[in-house]
Structures are given as structure tokens and as C-alpha cells.
Design a protein around this motif. Sequence first.
Motif, PDB file in Angstrom:
ATOM      1  N   GLY A   1       0.790  -1.225   0.000  1.00  0.00           N
ATOM      2  CA  GLY A   1       0.000   0.000   0.000  1.00  0.00           C
ATOM      3  C   GLY A   1       0.823   1.276   0.000  1.00  0.00           C
ATOM      4  O   GLY A   1       0.287   2.364  -0.222  1.00  0.00           O
ATOM      5  N   ILE A   2       2.122   1.155   0.232  1.00  0.00           N
ATOM      6  CA  ILE A   2       2.951   2.353   0.360  1.00  0.00           C
ATOM      7  C   ILE A   2       3.177   3.008  -0.999  1.00  0.00           C
ATOM      8  O   ILE A   2       3.672   2.368  -1.910  1.00  0.00           O
ATOM      9  N   PRO A   3       2.822   4.280  -1.121  1.00  0.00           N
ATOM     10  CA  PRO A   3       3.104   4.970  -2.386  1.00  0.00           C
ATOM     11  C   PRO A   3       4.610   5.120  -2.551  1.00  0.00           C
ATOM     12  O   PRO A   3       5.256   5.725  -1.708  1.00  0.00           O
TER      13      PRO A   3
ATOM     14  N   SER B   1      13.242   0.762  13.890  1.00  0.00           N
ATOM     15  CA  SER B   1      11.996   0.639  14.644  1.00  0.00           C
ATOM     16  C   SER B   1      10.803   0.332  13.745  1.00  0.00           C
ATOM     17  O   SER B   1       9.651   0.439  14.164  1.00  0.00           O
TER      18      SER B   1
ATOM     19  N   TYR C   1       5.341  -4.424   8.950  1.00  0.00           N
ATOM     20  CA  TYR C   1       5.451  -3.129   8.249  1.00  0.00           C
ATOM     21  C   TYR C   1       6.647  -3.107   7.303  1.00  0.00           C
ATOM     22  O   TYR C   1       7.638  -3.804   7.515  1.00  0.00           O
TER      23      TYR C   1
ATOM     24  N   MET D   1      11.486   9.048   3.686  1.00  0.00           N
ATOM     25  CA  MET D   1      11.116   7.664   3.978  1.00  0.00           C
ATOM     26  C   MET D   1       9.624   7.482   3.789  1.00  0.00           C
ATOM     27  O   MET D   1       8.831   8.358   4.124  1.00  0.00           O
ATOM     28  N   PHE D   2       9.257   6.324   3.264  1.00  0.00           N
ATOM     29  CA  PHE D   2       7.864   5.972   3.045  1.00  0.00           C
ATOM     30  C   PHE D   2       7.578   4.695   3.813  1.00  0.00           C
ATOM     31  O   PHE D   2       8.255   3.687   3.606  1.00  0.00           O
ATOM     32  N   PHE D   3       6.591   4.745   4.677  1.00  0.00           N
ATOM     33  CA  PHE D   3       6.345   3.668   5.630  1.00  0.00           C
ATOM     34  C   PHE D   3       4.886   3.215   5.567  1.00  0.00           C
ATOM     35  O   PHE D   3       3.998   4.031   5.379  1.00  0.00           O
ATOM     36  N   GLY D   4       4.650   1.924   5.735  1.00  0.00           N
ATOM     37  CA  GLY D   4       3.259   1.462   5.797  1.00  0.00           C
ATOM     38  C   GLY D   4       3.157  -0.044   5.671  1.00  0.00           C
ATOM     39  O   GLY D   4       4.120  -0.770   5.877  1.00  0.00           O
ATOM     40  N   ARG D   5       1.959  -0.481   5.318  1.00  0.00           N
ATOM     41  CA  ARG D   5       1.694  -1.904   5.161  1.00  0.00           C
ATOM     42  C   ARG D   5       2.211  -2.378   3.812  1.00  0.00           C
ATOM     43  O   ARG D   5       1.786  -1.887   2.774  1.00  0.00           O
TER      44      ARG D   5
ATOM     45  N   LEU E   1      -6.410  -5.226   1.871  1.00  0.00           N
ATOM     46  CA  LEU E   1      -6.824  -3.857   1.573  1.00  0.00           C
ATOM     47  C   LEU E   1      -5.666  -2.906   1.285  1.00  0.00           C
ATOM     48  O   LEU E   1      -5.755  -2.093   0.354  1.00  0.00           O
ATOM     49  N   PRO E   2      -4.543  -2.984   2.025  1.00  0.00           N
ATOM     50  CA  PRO E   2      -3.440  -2.078   1.685  1.00  0.00           C
ATOM     51  C   PRO E   2      -2.951  -2.269   0.233  1.00  0.00           C
ATOM     52  O   PRO E   2      -2.739  -1.287  -0.479  1.00  0.00           O
TER      53      PRO E   2
ATOM     54  N   SER F   1      -5.383  -0.825  -2.082  1.00  0.00           N
ATOM     55  CA  SER F   1      -5.301   0.642  -2.103  1.00  0.00           C
ATOM     56  C   SER F   1      -4.384   1.107  -3.230  1.00  0.00           C
ATOM     57  O   SER F   1      -4.706   2.030  -3.982  1.00  0.00           O
TER      58      SER F   1
END
Lengths: 432, 432
Positions: free
Chosen positions: A138-140, A279, A284, A298-302, A307-308, A311
Motif C-alpha cells: 500500500g505504500i506509495p 523501529s 510493516y 522515507m515511506f512507511f506502511g503496510r 486492503l493495503p 489501495s
Amino acid sequence: MVQKKVLKVALLGLGTVGTGVYKVLRNQETEMMHKLGCEVKIVKILVRNLEKAAKKVEDSSILTNDWESIVSDPQIDLVIELMGGLSPAKEYITQALEAGKHVVTANKDLVAVAGKELLDTAQEHKVDFLFEAAVAGGIPIIRPLKQCLAGNHITEVMGIVNGTTNFILTKMTQEGMEFQEALDLATELGYAEADPTADIEGLDAGRKVAILASVAFHSRVVFGDVAIEGITKITATDIRYAKEMGCTIKLLGVTRNTEDGIEAYVNPMLIPSDHPLASVNDSYNAVFVHGDAVEDAMFFGRGAGELPTASAVVGDVFDIARNIQFNCCTRISCTCYKDFPIKKMEDTYNSYYLRLQAEDRCGVLAELTKIFAENQVSISEIVQKKTRSNGLAEIVVITSRVREGDFQTAVKFIRELKRVEKISALLRVYQK
Amino acid sequence: MVQKKVLKVALLGLGTVGTGVYKVLRNQETEMMHKLGCEVKIVKILVRNLEKAAKKVEDSSILTNDWESIVSDPQIDLVIELMGGLSPAKEYITQALEAGKHVVTANKDLVAVAGKELLDTAQEHKVDFLFEAAVAGGIPIIRPLKQCLAGNHITEVMGIVNGTTNFILTKMTQEGMEFQEALDLATELGYAEADPTADIEGLDAGRKVAILASVAFHSRVVFGDVAIEGITKITATDIRYAKEMGCTIKLLGVTRNTEDGIEAYVNPMLIPSDHPLASVNDSYNAVFVHGDAVEDAMFFGRGAGELPTASAVVGDVFDIARNIQFNCCTRISCTCYKDFPIKKMEDTYNSYYLRLQAEDRCGVLAELTKIFAENQVSISEIVQKKTRSNGLAEIVVITSRVREGDFQTAVKFIRELKRVEKISALLRVYQK
């Protein structure tokens, strides 16, 4: 502006991500007209098992197991490929593009080997081929690299791009588990697949690194160009020692654009515990980008999940819907206009962590340091941890930033030393 | 595809960011044709002091102090406004848009109050108006929200969007400095301006929150809608107490799309020290986004500075260059197609941290808890810290998640208590 009121979409595959895309598009039904000036409607879904799939959709008449009925349907504007794997995904995507249909995919295996070919086919037929979901869920990241950061010379992209291995390493770090125990837990909780090879051996991360490198450096890097090492040999001991040195062990994908070529590799590395990536835990993902203008971002996410990932897929679909409305498809297509060489792993520079068991007698350290010196490997730290019950001493060496080839040669000689019983671990230390 | 070979640009302002844009465009000279299919060339720069500016550019003949010569020049396709402030920036931008010129700006003050008007003017004249650099400097956030995350219903955007205050709070946290000392250091190092009001009082962050809310929720939020509190009252004591409770104090901008309206506020808040934002230090910014599909995503990087901000500006310029090539300007313009009410701060729900000095006699705690109970404020934690040399006890109260209005009423009554000498601090605690 072309006033196309309904964009007709076919979905290939109704697994986890396919189901997610189906749900996300439904959730956006009332928004689409306002956002895009048109409606996006799934009119066909290709599945293997019609009966099983019927339980997941409201109107089972849109289900089919006949690819021909999709590719030959001139009403279908866009194909979303979520089957995964190389074949028949590649054939289907190619045929769809050739039939003038736009394609969105989350298929990293395919994009990492055949991205150029598919983008060329899309360009030739004046349709879009987008794959934001293929990297970091899901991370752009693809669109930010191609658009927002287009004013940069990107010199490095690195990060945690596999959720399964990050979950395993997190459990090993936080709860002292050994690898197998953490893998079993990941399997139990659904973070690891029945066959976890692609994740734990680093292959999945390697595919993402190939795609990221190609996009960031405007020069094609394919899966086979990435040097890959997984996490199966990591032990709780190394994680503990790393912690004592103020570091955390993460499976990192790293790619750099250097003066003598592109470096691209995936391997478990020690990073300082105060680095933002240290961390990033559990499943993630996070991607670090360094550019000459933006500095660090930095780009962070699922990085995965129903669903991610959906997205990201739907973001691509909506982008194409806007392109169609404005008649500007292929506005951003292949951006690989350069052709840099790929550096061999032996020509990269890193700092190394080496753990070995040796006879607890004086002279061993002298032998080790002599071999390192003869191979241009300078040592930054050397610690004799303790003498084991079997009479062997455990020695940990951290090198300065040295050439991989020199270090590996030194290791070869060290392995041959009579007094060295075993090399227990060999890891790289991330340095900017 | 329109084959425009040179996109002619005028720069308004040659301060920090203007100089950065000048440099970044030069660094991209050899790349542009490949990336965009055209060249982007600065042909005029509007400055106040021609002589001073001459030292910063190679060819001083492009400098001018005559706005008319820019707006009336039909050769100029795009204006980059980097003067800042409301006037004459607004008049210049409006005139440029009306003259059919695209506009890119980093002017948060202006976008936060007149964004809709300017986007409408752009739309009317079929030109682009982009402002990625107005929020969080180099960090890509506007475009990810409008494109990559377009498949989401975004419910919350929050984060650290002011580098100056984050630097100050970091110094107070890591080195135990008091506010004034940390502010002096920030000024000395160039992180704070000569007049730091807009930063330390939270106004700058408030503008960014207004813009983020408008973009994320598709409903206009302006600067005046944001409830704002700065960091001038934060003391080293509160930071220490927060740390004892496992929290860090950060100046957070928070905006939420709730069932009964949009919440938008900026204030110093306690967040758990293991939250990813807690380790965003120094002048770094980070924005958290929560959407129904993507779940949590975070964007981290340099929120200000010459080159990082220029990175965002040039990303916008390149996007417009691509739009011009493909004849698809205004492809994405104003996305505020909804009209949600703005919630009053008193109707928001938060957990609170209250620190007060009271007579060290039994009965005070009973009085406090009675007032809280009568106002529907339930207490999560209450600690009597110590008795001071002046005979006063210091009491810290943490509430559960309660309505702000109820909490403020309780505080009003507490202030009136004879035995309460002083309320030393009142902070909110971030809760998802």
C-alpha cells in the motif's frame, strides 16, 4: 476531455488482493464520479473455481473462467492482473495491452523480469501499464519516485520491503525466538505462506529491489541482477550480539547508483538501533530514498495484505481513469532512458560482521589479524566473547568499510586456519 | 502530443527556496529532455534587489524587478511563486493564472486561506496550480493523497509539520534545555527565523493542517478553522514527566474526518515513545495518514530547507511540463467536492495531562476528583509528584478520553479552588 461515463474493468484473480480490490472499488462507488468524472465498474472476473468465487461477489454472473471472453470484449477498457506468477500472467497482460486495454498489476515476479517488455508493448499500443502495488504493497513509492521526486538525482533506495521476514526478525529481536520458532509463528498467524521460500530466502525482496532500482535510476535492473541472501541463517545469538553493539538486524534491500555502476542486493544487515528503519517492526515495510535535492525521505506502511495492496491497485486504476478522461494515456510510461552497468557484489563496499569459533589459545587473534591485513581488510572492532564449554572461544570481528571481494578472500583463508573450528555468521553492516 | 520543446519559466523570488529551485533545475538540465520530452528554462526572475541577486545567478540579464514584464510576456508558460506572504503573492498568482500561465507555489500562508479561489481561477483558465511544497517541504504528500491513496476514505492525517518547533522540542527532550535556551540555539543555527512567532505559536503548522485536511477529506478547511496552540509554555519539567510516563511531547497537527464533522488542530501533545513519530527528531517532519484501505502510512523527510523544498517545487513543475506535452492540464485540480462542517474544539475528544500546584493537605485530591466526576471527566491516572520547598504539592492528572468542553469546564472550577495555587500545564495526549 473525453466524456466516458463508465470505465469497464476485468479482474484476473479473486484471491486476497483481488477480493480487496473488489471491496475497495465498492467502497468508492459514491466517490468516483466526483473524483474522476466517471464510474469504474468491474464487469468480469476471471477465476479458476466459479463455485468458490461465487461466495465472494454479489453478482456471480460476472465470474468467468474464460480469458478469451475478456480479451476479445471491446467493451473492457482495463484489466487488473492479480493472479501472480510469470505464466499465464505475462501472456494475458501482453494480449490485453495488444488489444488496447490498459493494465494494472501487483505482480512483482513479472515486472522484475519483464517490466521493460511490457512497458514497451503498452507504449506501442498507447495504453497505460501501472504497477504501484508491486512494490511495498500500500505504500506509495513508484509514483513519488516518478513524479514528486523527479527533480532529483536519486543515489540510493533502501529499506525493508518484505513483511514476512520483518515479522520473523522482529519476533527474534523482541522475544529472543530462534528463526524456526518465529517462522512457525508467522505461518500460524498467516504472515508466511505454506511455502515460505520466496520470502525467507529474500527472493521477494530482490524483485522489489530490481523494480525500485529501475524506477529510481532510470536504468533497467532485473531480478537476476540483484545479489540475494535470505534470513534462514540468522540466529538469536547474532541478534543479541548486534543489540550489544547498538544495532538491529533487518533484511534490507539496498540499491545505489554509484560512479562505476548500480549496486543492488538484499541481505540481512546490522543497522544502528537509532536509525528510523530499526523501529519498523512486525509486518510493516519502509523505503528510504536519498536524492541530491530531497536529501532523505522515507515511506512507511503496510507492505502487503488485502486492503493495503488493493489501495495501491485502485490508486493506479483511478489514475488511468483520469488519463482516459483527459486523453493523456502513456503520459508517464517507461522512464529507463539510461543504461548503467550493474556492479558485481565483490566490487561493493561494506562493513562486515564475522562471528567464528576458534581454539582458545593465544595466536589465533594474531593469525586472524594477519590475514585481514594481507587482504586490505581493516578491522574496526574485535571482541573475544567467551570460552565455551567445548573449549572454543567465540570471536566477533567488525571490519571497516572494505571491498566485499577482499573480505571474502580473507574469509576463505580464515576458513582454512586449523585453529578456526567454524564460521558461525557473516553479516553486512549498513553504512550510508 | 504537443511538441513544445522549451517550457519557459519565471521565478518570483530568489531567497532560500528560489535559489534552491534555480540550482535543482540546473542540475536536471541534461535529464529533462529524457524525462519530460522538453526543456524547462528559467527566463526571468523577479527580485527586489537586482544587485544582490546578480551574485546568485550566472546570467544576470534574466533578473527583473518589473512584474508587468513577466505577466505580459506571452512567451512565459509557467510562474513559480516563492515570495511568500499573502500580498502581492495572491495578486501576482491570480494575474498569472488569468493570463493563461501555470503556477507552482510553496506559499502555505496563501494556499491555506485562498486555495479554493486560486484553484477555481486556474480551472477557469485551463491551467495548473500546484503546491506540493506548501506542506512538509520535500516530503511527497499532496500528490500521494490525491493520486496514490485516491482509493481510500481517509479518516485521519496527523504529524509533525514544523521543523523549527521539532528541533526545539528535540533539544528540550534530549538535552533537558528549557524552551528559551532551545529557541536561542535554533535561532543561532538558522532553524528559527528572526521573528519566530509563526513557528513557535503553531501558525505555520496550522496552515499545513488546513491544506492537508482539504486535500485528504475533499472538503475545504481554511487556516481560521484550525484550533492552534504553540509550544511556548512547554517546560523541561513536563517533558521529563512525560518521559516518566513513557511519552514524548511533540507539536502535532491533527485532522480527522468524523461522523459529526472535521476536527483540525495543532498543539503540543504527549505521544507514546514507541510511536514512529516519537523518534522523528531535529528539523525532520513526518505525516501519518490513516485510510480505510491503506491502514497506516507515514511520509518522512525534510520539511524545509533550500534543496528539499526545491525538490517538491521542481516535481510540480515537471508534472506540469508533462501535462503540457500531453495537453492534459487541470487533469487533477481542486478535489474538494464535499462540504463537511468543522467541529468546535470543545466537541473533540482527547485524553488530557494536567499539572498543578496545590496546598499539601488532605482534601485537595478529593476536591479535584469531585469536580472531574461532576463534569463527566474520568481520571486514568493521578500522581502527587512531591512537596515543594514552598509547601506546595505538585499533582499530575491524566484523564481518560473525554470531551474537551467538559474537561475545560472542570479546569475552570479547579482554577477557582482556594487550595489550588496554580495550573502549571495543560496538554493533550494523542490517542488514535
